[in-house]
Design an enzyme around this catalytic site. Structure first.
Site, mmCIF file in Angstrom:
data_model
loop_
_atom_site.group_PDB
_atom_site.id
_atom_site.type_symbol
_atom_site.label_atom_id
_atom_site.label_comp_id
_atom_site.label_asym_id
_atom_site.label_seq_id
_atom_site.Cartn_x
_atom_site.Cartn_y
_atom_site.Cartn_z
ATOM 1 N N ASP A 1 0.869 -1.159 0.000
ATOM 2 C CA ASP A 1 0.000 0.000 0.000
ATOM 3 C C ASP A 1 0.922 1.230 0.000
ATOM 4 O O ASP A 1 2.083 1.122 0.398
ATOM 5 C CB ASP A 1 -0.853 -0.057 1.284
ATOM 6 N N ASP B 1 0.017 5.122 0.846
ATOM 7 C CA ASP B 1 -0.173 6.059 1.960
ATOM 8 C C ASP B 1 -0.200 5.308 3.288
ATOM 9 O O ASP B 1 -1.071 4.469 3.502
ATOM 10 C CB ASP B 1 -1.508 6.808 1.805
HETATM 11 P P1 B16 Z 1 -6.620 10.320 -3.303
HETATM 12 P P2 B16 Z 1 -3.681 4.127 0.121
HETATM 13 C C1 B16 Z 1 -5.533 6.049 0.165
HETATM 14 O O1 B16 Z 1 -4.268 5.601 -0.184
HETATM 15 C C2 B16 Z 1 -5.506 6.853 1.462
HETATM 16 O O2 B16 Z 1 -5.161 6.020 2.540
HETATM 17 C C3 B16 Z 1 -6.872 7.432 1.717
HETATM 18 O O3 B16 Z 1 -6.850 8.213 2.895
HETATM 19 C C4 B16 Z 1 -7.295 8.301 0.519
HETATM 20 O O4 B16 Z 1 -8.611 8.813 0.700
HETATM 21 C C5 B16 Z 1 -7.247 7.453 -0.746
HETATM 22 O O5 B16 Z 1 -5.940 6.911 -0.907
HETATM 23 C C6 B16 Z 1 -7.593 8.255 -1.982
HETATM 24 O O6 B16 Z 1 -6.581 9.187 -2.190
HETATM 25 O O7 B16 Z 1 -7.566 11.377 -2.859
HETATM 26 O O8 B16 Z 1 -5.183 10.757 -3.382
HETATM 27 O O9 B16 Z 1 -7.078 9.646 -4.591
HETATM 28 O O10 B16 Z 1 -3.558 4.051 1.589
HETATM 29 O O11 B16 Z 1 -4.640 3.117 -0.502
HETATM 30 O O12 B16 Z 1 -2.349 4.159 -0.582
HETATM 31 MG MG MG Z 2 -2.766 3.184 3.365
#
Ligand code: B16
Ligand code: MG
Length: 218
Positions: free
Chosen positions: A9, A11
């Site tokens: 993953d 984030d």
């Molecule tokens: P974006 P991951 C996720 O990333 C985040 O954890 C989550 O908080 C966020 O809302 C989502 O990506 C969408 O992100 O707005 O940048 O498209 O943890 O799956 O890497």
């Molecule tokens: Mg994450």
């Protein structure tokens, strides 16, 4: 199980962008007069942008049209992208680079499986844009975590069967997604308390991967 690939993953695992997500959503919530705090922010981990907005809007009785919701999400993302300009390779989380290098050295494929539509931008900011064997992100999927789609797509891109993949996740939604994809999963950080994960640890380290994958990392 012989692990042939590890899907990370982004984030919360490779880099910590949670505070930037929080600050950007907070700005939108404050402007709309909606209560939002760090605890609610935790529920947004691994969840798509529009689904995150729906969770935030649970705190208001005001009804938003789809157009208004798109506009709020757009504004949040513009601010979030401004904050991402601060990211650099020093923000890569502890232990990650050593583990990634060793996995590559041991012919284990590595991929990203992220809900984020900003995956390319984030990877560029931290200098890992051309580093992974495969990337599956929020731009390519219809169903975000806890649906297994993003991890299945990552495995497909690598040409590795799902049951030969290990997922590393920091979100409860991501743990469920990995299990639904029939992959083993290591819960780290926030998800280190999730008892559904096959393996759990606060932080990523060489020793941990040595144990899980039975690789001689010496
Ligand atoms: P974006 P991951 C996720 O990333 C985040 O954890 C989550 O908080 C966020 O809302 C989502 O990506 C969408 O992100 O707005 O940048 O498209 O943890 O799956 O890497
Ligand atoms: Mg994450």
């Amino acid at each position: 199980m012989t692990t042939e690939a590890v899907i990370f993953d982004l984030d919360g695992v490779i880099v910590s962008t949670d505070n930037y997500h929080y600050l950007a959503w907070k700005k939108i919530a404050d402007a709309e007069g909606i209560y939002f705090d760090r605890e609610i922010n935790e529920a947004l981990r691994g969840v798509s942008r529009m689904e995150s907005l729906d969770i935030i809007l649970r705190k208001t009785s005001k009804i938003y049209t789809d157009e208004q919701k798109q506009e709020l999400a757009y504004r949040k993302n513009e601010y979030y992208k401004t904050l991402l300009q601060n990211l650099n390779s020093e923000d890569i989380l502890t232990g990650i680079m050593t583990v990634l290098e060793k996995l590559k050295k041991n012919q284990i494929k590595i991929a990203i499986g992220s809900s984020s539509k900003n995956t390319s931008l984030i990877l560029r900011q931290i200098g890992l844009h051309n580093y992974f064997h495969g990337i599956a992100d929020g731009n390519e999927i219809k169903n975000s975590k806890p649906h297994p789609e993003v991890f299945l797509l990552a495995a497909k891109k690598l040409g590795v069967k799902p049951e030969k993949c290990l997922v590393v996740e920091d979100a409860d939604a991501g743990i469920d997604a990995a299990i639904a994809a029939r992959m083993e999963v290591l819960g780290v950080g926030y998800a280190s308390k999730n008892i559904k994960a096959h393996y759990r640890a606060e932080d990523i380290s060489e020793k941990l991967f040595d144990k899980i994958l039975s690789i001689d990392f010496s």
